[in-house]
Design an enzyme around this catalytic site. Sequence first.
Site, PDB file in Angstrom:
ATOM      1  N   GLY A 126       2.143   5.119   0.711  1.00  0.00           N
ATOM      2  CA  GLY A 126       2.109   6.252   1.645  1.00  0.00           C
ATOM      3  C   GLY A 126       1.677   5.944   3.061  1.00  0.00           C
ATOM      4  N   GLY A 137       3.876   4.154   5.263  1.00  0.00           N
ATOM      5  CA  GLY A 137       5.065   3.796   6.035  1.00  0.00           C
ATOM      6  C   GLY A 137       5.533   2.365   5.839  1.00  0.00           C
ATOM      7  N   LEU A 138       5.089   1.710   4.762  1.00  0.00           N
ATOM      8  CA  LEU A 138       5.511   0.312   4.554  1.00  0.00           C
ATOM      9  C   LEU A 138       6.639   0.192   3.522  1.00  0.00           C
ATOM     10  CD1 LEU A 138       2.096  -1.602   4.706  1.00  0.00           C
ATOM     11  CD2 LEU A 138       3.721  -1.175   6.535  1.00  0.00           C
ATOM     12  N   GLY A 139       7.279   1.313   3.248  1.00  0.00           N
ATOM     13  CA  GLY A 139       8.482   1.257   2.416  1.00  0.00           C
ATOM     14  C   GLY A 139       8.217   1.112   0.929  1.00  0.00           C
ATOM     15  N   SER A 140       7.011   1.518   0.497  1.00  0.00           N
ATOM     16  CA  SER A 140       6.698   1.412  -0.927  1.00  0.00           C
ATOM     17  C   SER A 140       7.716   2.193  -1.766  1.00  0.00           C
ATOM     18  CB  SER A 140       5.273   1.923  -1.164  1.00  0.00           C
ATOM     19  OG  SER A 140       5.081   2.253  -2.486  1.00  0.00           O
ATOM     20  N   SER A 141       8.051   3.417  -1.334  1.00  0.00           N
ATOM     21  CA  SER A 141       8.958   4.204  -2.173  1.00  0.00           C
ATOM     22  C   SER A 141      10.380   3.636  -2.155  1.00  0.00           C
ATOM     23  CB  SER A 141       8.945   5.678  -1.804  1.00  0.00           C
ATOM     24  OG  SER A 141       9.004   5.827  -0.438  1.00  0.00           O
ATOM     25  N   ASP A 161      15.941   2.639   4.988  1.00  0.00           N
ATOM     26  CA  ASP A 161      14.858   1.913   4.306  1.00  0.00           C
ATOM     27  C   ASP A 161      15.384   1.180   3.069  1.00  0.00           C
ATOM     28  OD1 ASP A 161      13.265   3.096   6.175  1.00  0.00           O
ATOM     29  OD2 ASP A 161      11.740   3.789   4.748  1.00  0.00           O
ATOM     30  N   PRO A 220       0.833  -1.204   0.000  1.00  0.00           N
ATOM     31  CA  PRO A 220       0.000   0.000   0.000  1.00  0.00           C
ATOM     32  C   PRO A 220       0.874   1.263   0.000  1.00  0.00           C
ATOM     33  CG  PRO A 220      -0.576  -1.428   1.866  1.00  0.00           C
ATOM     34  CD  PRO A 220       0.603  -2.046   1.189  1.00  0.00           C
ATOM     35  N   ALA A 236      11.209   0.473  -1.765  1.00  0.00           N
ATOM     36  CA  ALA A 236      11.189  -0.753  -2.578  1.00  0.00           C
ATOM     37  C   ALA A 236      11.190  -0.376  -4.068  1.00  0.00           C
ATOM     38  CB  ALA A 236       9.965  -1.592  -2.237  1.00  0.00           C
TER      39      ALA A 236
HETATM   40  O1  PMV Z   1       6.702   6.565   8.164  1.00  0.00           O
HETATM   41  P1  PMV Z   1       8.074   6.274   7.686  1.00  0.00           P
HETATM   42  O2  PMV Z   1       8.298   4.847   7.351  1.00  0.00           O
HETATM   43  O3  PMV Z   1       8.549   7.255   6.662  1.00  0.00           O
HETATM   44  O4  PMV Z   1       9.067   6.451   8.952  1.00  0.00           O
HETATM   45  C1  PMV Z   1       9.410   7.669   9.525  1.00  0.00           C
HETATM   46  C2  PMV Z   1      10.424   7.403  10.586  1.00  0.00           C
HETATM   47  C3  PMV Z   1      10.746   8.613  11.473  1.00  0.00           C
HETATM   48  O5  PMV Z   1      11.607   8.140  12.502  1.00  0.00           O
HETATM   49  C4  PMV Z   1       9.516   9.203  12.098  1.00  0.00           C
HETATM   50  C5  PMV Z   1      11.469   9.702  10.698  1.00  0.00           C
HETATM   51  C6  PMV Z   1      12.870   9.372  10.269  1.00  0.00           C
HETATM   52  O6  PMV Z   1      13.370  10.085   9.360  1.00  0.00           O
HETATM   53  O7  PMV Z   1      13.489   8.449  10.800  1.00  0.00           O
END
Ligand code: PMV
Length: 315
Positions: free
Chosen positions: A101, A103-107, A149, A99, A109
Amino acid sequence: MKSKASAPGKIILFGEHFVVYGIKAILCAINKRVTVLAEDIPENKIIIKSRIKDLVLSPNIPISQVDFQLRPFYYLADKIIKEQNEKSGMQITVDSEIPLGVGLGSSSACCVAGAAAISGVFTRNSREEILEMAIEAEKTIFPNTSGADCTVCTHGGIIQYDKQNGHSKIDSKPKFHLIIANSKIEHSTKEIVSKVKLFKEENKEKFSNICNEENNLIEDVLICLNNNDFGGIGKSIIKNQEYLEKIGVSNEKLRNMIEIANQSSFGSKLTGAGGGGCIFALTDESNKEITLQQLKENNYECFSAMIDFKGLDTF
Ligand code: PMV
């Protein structure tokens, strides 16, 4: 020539936000992937086909004029075409199970699979070279990326990262099941990071104490990971969520999801920036189905994932 590659998404298991202030974070790759197919075409164009949109662009245009989310692909294709001194173009097709946006690393990956597939049309590169290209490409959308990431998406498994020492792989291979549930609330990592900065400035001592607690927690987690102690990791997940609550990055919906997931899993917490995005719950074969079922009964979109130990794959 056609070249295909895939890379996994990721979650932050521990340490988000505190990592910005020097504490260690632990990330793992998940077995949900982005697959990128790249092929050279006779026309001098860069064509990108994805679920976000389809683009047909000429090479050599300023990156700021390219659709935000598709910039890494354009950047990589434009660079490779120039390096090859080619008059031809490139078509890139993106297929994703991750999915967007949340926070699962789509960008990341996309950047890793994109770097491998696009460069692979002309040359074979090592994983390290691909990772370097991927981080460069990710900077077109997140200029301050730590690279953590992309690192975990390239190598797979679990990594630890801190600002001073960078990344290193954690060798344990726990077979836990992660139940990931999506709040469907869009969040801006940048805004939430700024909010935490304000909290820190207004509560200096409190914030420093929480950072110390988080630091100790991460040290415990590393021991639990080594011992395959899911119960111990679960307890740390619950504690980590308390610290995230204290710094104000959770909200009512996330709390509700976590409360449900805590009923049957070893522990659950938000992952990534918070304010929306996803939570994850730690389970094994014994409590995976019931955790999924309880979240689904409450109408939360969720799925089960395992740690991906493969990382980048090229075909
Ligand atoms: O939501 P994500 O996967 O982009 O994670 C952000 C992680 C933070 O610690 C909040 C910010 C960062 O740059 O590490």
